[in-house]
Design a protein around this motif. Structure first.
Motif, mmCIF file in Angstrom:
data_model
loop_
_atom_site.group_PDB
_atom_site.id
_atom_site.type_symbol
_atom_site.label_atom_id
_atom_site.label_comp_id
_atom_site.label_asym_id
_atom_site.label_seq_id
_atom_site.Cartn_x
_atom_site.Cartn_y
_atom_site.Cartn_z
ATOM 1 N N PRO A 48 74.911 -25.210 22.782
ATOM 2 C CA PRO A 48 75.883 -26.422 22.680
ATOM 3 C C PRO A 48 76.674 -26.792 23.560
ATOM 4 O O PRO A 48 76.836 -26.692 24.321
ATOM 5 C CB PRO A 48 76.086 -26.057 21.189
ATOM 6 N N PRO A 49 77.707 -28.262 22.634
ATOM 7 C CA PRO A 49 78.489 -29.125 23.582
ATOM 8 C C PRO A 49 79.402 -28.244 23.769
ATOM 9 O O PRO A 49 80.039 -28.379 25.515
ATOM 10 C CB PRO A 49 78.504 -29.861 22.664
ATOM 11 N N PHE A 50 79.878 -27.446 23.347
ATOM 12 C CA PHE A 50 81.223 -26.463 23.853
ATOM 13 C C PHE A 50 81.397 -25.339 24.639
ATOM 14 O O PHE A 50 81.663 -24.802 25.110
ATOM 15 C CB PHE A 50 81.642 -25.991 22.514
ATOM 16 N N ALA A 51 79.934 -24.952 25.455
ATOM 17 C CA ALA A 51 79.390 -24.634 25.753
ATOM 18 C C ALA A 51 80.091 -25.330 26.964
ATOM 19 O O ALA A 51 80.264 -24.463 28.566
ATOM 20 C CB ALA A 51 78.168 -23.937 26.674
ATOM 21 N N TYR A 52 79.623 -26.454 27.655
ATOM 22 C CA TYR A 52 80.477 -26.491 28.737
ATOM 23 C C TYR A 52 82.129 -27.519 28.753
ATOM 24 O O TYR A 52 82.172 -27.962 29.392
ATOM 25 C CB TYR A 52 79.647 -28.119 29.372
ATOM 26 N N TRP A 53 83.159 -27.045 27.832
ATOM 27 C CA TRP A 53 84.245 -27.788 28.072
ATOM 28 C C TRP A 53 84.645 -26.482 29.054
ATOM 29 O O TRP A 53 84.450 -25.535 29.254
ATOM 30 C CB TRP A 53 84.396 -27.246 26.169
ATOM 31 N N SER A 54 85.718 -27.689 29.398
ATOM 32 C CA SER A 54 86.441 -26.775 30.514
ATOM 33 C C SER A 54 87.679 -26.612 29.193
ATOM 34 O O SER A 54 87.846 -26.661 28.027
ATOM 35 C CB SER A 54 87.413 -28.019 30.938
ATOM 36 N N PRO A 55 88.611 -25.464 30.390
ATOM 37 C CA PRO A 55 89.563 -24.607 29.737
ATOM 38 C C PRO A 55 90.464 -25.758 28.590
ATOM 39 O O PRO A 55 91.283 -25.412 27.953
ATOM 40 C CB PRO A 55 90.577 -23.675 30.629
ATOM 41 N N GLU A 56 90.747 -26.820 29.473
ATOM 42 C CA GLU A 56 91.835 -27.568 29.200
ATOM 43 C C GLU A 56 91.034 -28.388 27.718
ATOM 44 O O GLU A 56 92.116 -28.475 27.019
ATOM 45 C CB GLU A 56 92.122 -28.685 30.566
ATOM 46 N N GLU A 57 89.758 -29.010 28.000
ATOM 47 C CA GLU A 57 89.643 -29.577 26.784
ATOM 48 C C GLU A 57 89.056 -27.938 25.322
ATOM 49 O O GLU A 57 89.196 -28.885 24.141
ATOM 50 C CB GLU A 57 87.664 -30.171 26.875
ATOM 51 N N ASP B 271 91.243 -15.118 40.459
ATOM 52 C CA ASP B 271 91.298 -14.957 42.153
ATOM 53 C C ASP B 271 90.885 -16.624 41.874
ATOM 54 O O ASP B 271 90.776 -17.059 43.357
ATOM 55 C CB ASP B 271 90.641 -14.669 43.136
ATOM 56 N N GLU B 272 90.541 -17.383 41.116
ATOM 57 C CA GLU B 272 90.219 -18.839 40.832
ATOM 58 C C GLU B 272 90.444 -18.883 39.162
ATOM 59 O O GLU B 272 90.221 -17.910 38.331
ATOM 60 C CB GLU B 272 88.979 -19.232 41.768
ATOM 61 N N LYS B 273 90.276 -20.660 39.543
ATOM 62 C CA LYS B 273 90.136 -21.192 38.399
ATOM 63 C C LYS B 273 89.339 -20.750 36.682
ATOM 64 O O LYS B 273 88.342 -20.941 37.773
ATOM 65 C CB LYS B 273 91.112 -22.493 38.365
ATOM 66 N N PRO B 274 89.142 -20.744 35.949
ATOM 67 C CA PRO B 274 88.159 -20.146 35.076
ATOM 68 C C PRO B 274 87.489 -21.266 34.868
ATOM 69 O O PRO B 274 87.731 -22.397 34.224
ATOM 70 C CB PRO B 274 88.640 -19.957 33.816
ATOM 71 N N ARG B 275 85.808 -21.539 34.589
ATOM 72 C CA ARG B 275 84.823 -22.779 34.873
ATOM 73 C C ARG B 275 85.184 -23.257 32.896
ATOM 74 O O ARG B 275 85.003 -24.275 32.914
ATOM 75 C CB ARG B 275 83.604 -22.631 35.747
ATOM 76 N N HIS B 276 84.667 -22.278 32.309
ATOM 77 C CA HIS B 276 84.847 -21.899 31.220
ATOM 78 C C HIS B 276 85.469 -21.295 30.297
ATOM 79 O O HIS B 276 85.308 -19.727 31.441
ATOM 80 C CB HIS B 276 83.827 -22.289 30.510
ATOM 81 N N LEU B 277 86.715 -20.726 29.509
ATOM 82 C CA LEU B 277 86.476 -19.872 28.900
ATOM 83 C C LEU B 277 85.676 -18.570 28.722
ATOM 84 O O LEU B 277 84.596 -19.097 27.400
ATOM 85 C CB LEU B 277 87.807 -20.068 27.636
ATOM 86 N N LEU B 278 85.644 -17.601 28.602
ATOM 87 C CA LEU B 278 85.355 -16.756 27.586
ATOM 88 C C LEU B 278 85.848 -16.346 25.762
ATOM 89 O O LEU B 278 87.349 -16.157 26.118
ATOM 90 C CB LEU B 278 85.296 -15.069 28.274
ATOM 91 N N VAL B 279 85.042 -15.459 25.297
ATOM 92 C CA VAL B 279 86.120 -15.735 23.882
ATOM 93 C C VAL B 279 86.869 -14.287 23.998
ATOM 94 O O VAL B 279 88.052 -14.127 23.402
ATOM 95 C CB VAL B 279 85.243 -14.995 23.130
#
Length: 228
Positions: free
Chosen positions: A25-34, A213-221
């Motif tokens: 689903p679309p939310f799989a690709y949301w950035s941490p900000e979104e 060690d770097e910015k998250p691409r997507h957040l985990l639960v």
């Protein structure tokens, strides 16, 4: 686990899942900000019901040997389950890498169908529960595989080829891993609660400790409570 490793696993997992025709689903690709913006307004159920990515090494730091990749696509609430009405179900897509063990555990509430959606064989080690809830090392295990009742010896290995599934009822101890390749696993279950409804045979964590060690691409639960 390092965040850079998790980011790499997320990219690899998305490709693997998509290669078998399962579209996230679309939310799989949301950035941490979104994710932060949307779960504070019109998508609060994603956070409340802990939908999304879950990469775990069970807190042991040996992901290649002991770990699992999960994405929860839908999940009801414990309140609905207690009432016996409403959204009483959940769905996950998972990846068990070849010879990567998901450790022995049971659920007190959740019943689940575990489905081999593609890749190698999925191997499950199964035990019944003793009266006190611990592993019964001798009792026979009875499970349905695609509607067929099977009786297995304690600790038997059940191998599921692509397209095959098993129904695991509450209290049934199970561990699993991929054989002959990575495995795409579907899970259809009653409401899922990874915070309280996982009982492990050995003392172990459910979620990873993350080194940023770097910015998250997507957040985990497991990030939601601290990042959102």
């Amino acid at each position: 686990m390092e965040r850079s490793q998790i980011n790499e696993i997320l990219e690899e997992s998305d490709r693997f899942i998509g290669s078998y025709g399962y579209i996230l689903p679309p939310f799989a690709y949301w950035s941490p900000e979104e994710m932060r913006a949307r779960t504070g307004s019109d998508a609060g159920d994603i956070r409340a019901n802990r939908l999304g990515w879950d990469i775990t090494d069970y807190g042991q730091g040996r992901f290649e040997d002991l770990g699992l990749i999960l994405f929860t696509a839908r999940n009801g609430s414990a309140a609905d389950l207690a009432r016996g009405r409403g959204m009483l179900y959940a769905e996950k897509i998972m990846i068990s890498r070849e010879n990567q063990i998901s450790p022995m555990h049971r659920h007190a509430i959740k019943a689940e169908d575990i489905i081999n959606r593609g890749g190698g064989a999925l191997v499950l080690e199964l035990f019944a529960s003793a009266e006190d809830g611990s592993v019964d090392p001798a009792a026979k295990v009875r499970v349905h595989t695609d509607g067929v009742l099977r009786t297995l010896n304690a600790g038997a290995l059940l191998k599921l080829d692509p397209g095959e599934s098993v129904t695991l009822m509450p209290g049934l101890w199970h561990s699993f891993w991929g054989e002959g390749g990575d495995v795409l696993i579907g899970e259809v279950s009653t409401v899922n609660d990874d915070l309280t409804d996982n009982v492990f045979r050995e003392p172990i964590g459910r979620f990873s400790t993350i080194i940023e060690d770097e910015k998250p691409r997507h957040l985990l639960v497991s990030d939601y409570d601290t990042w959102l």
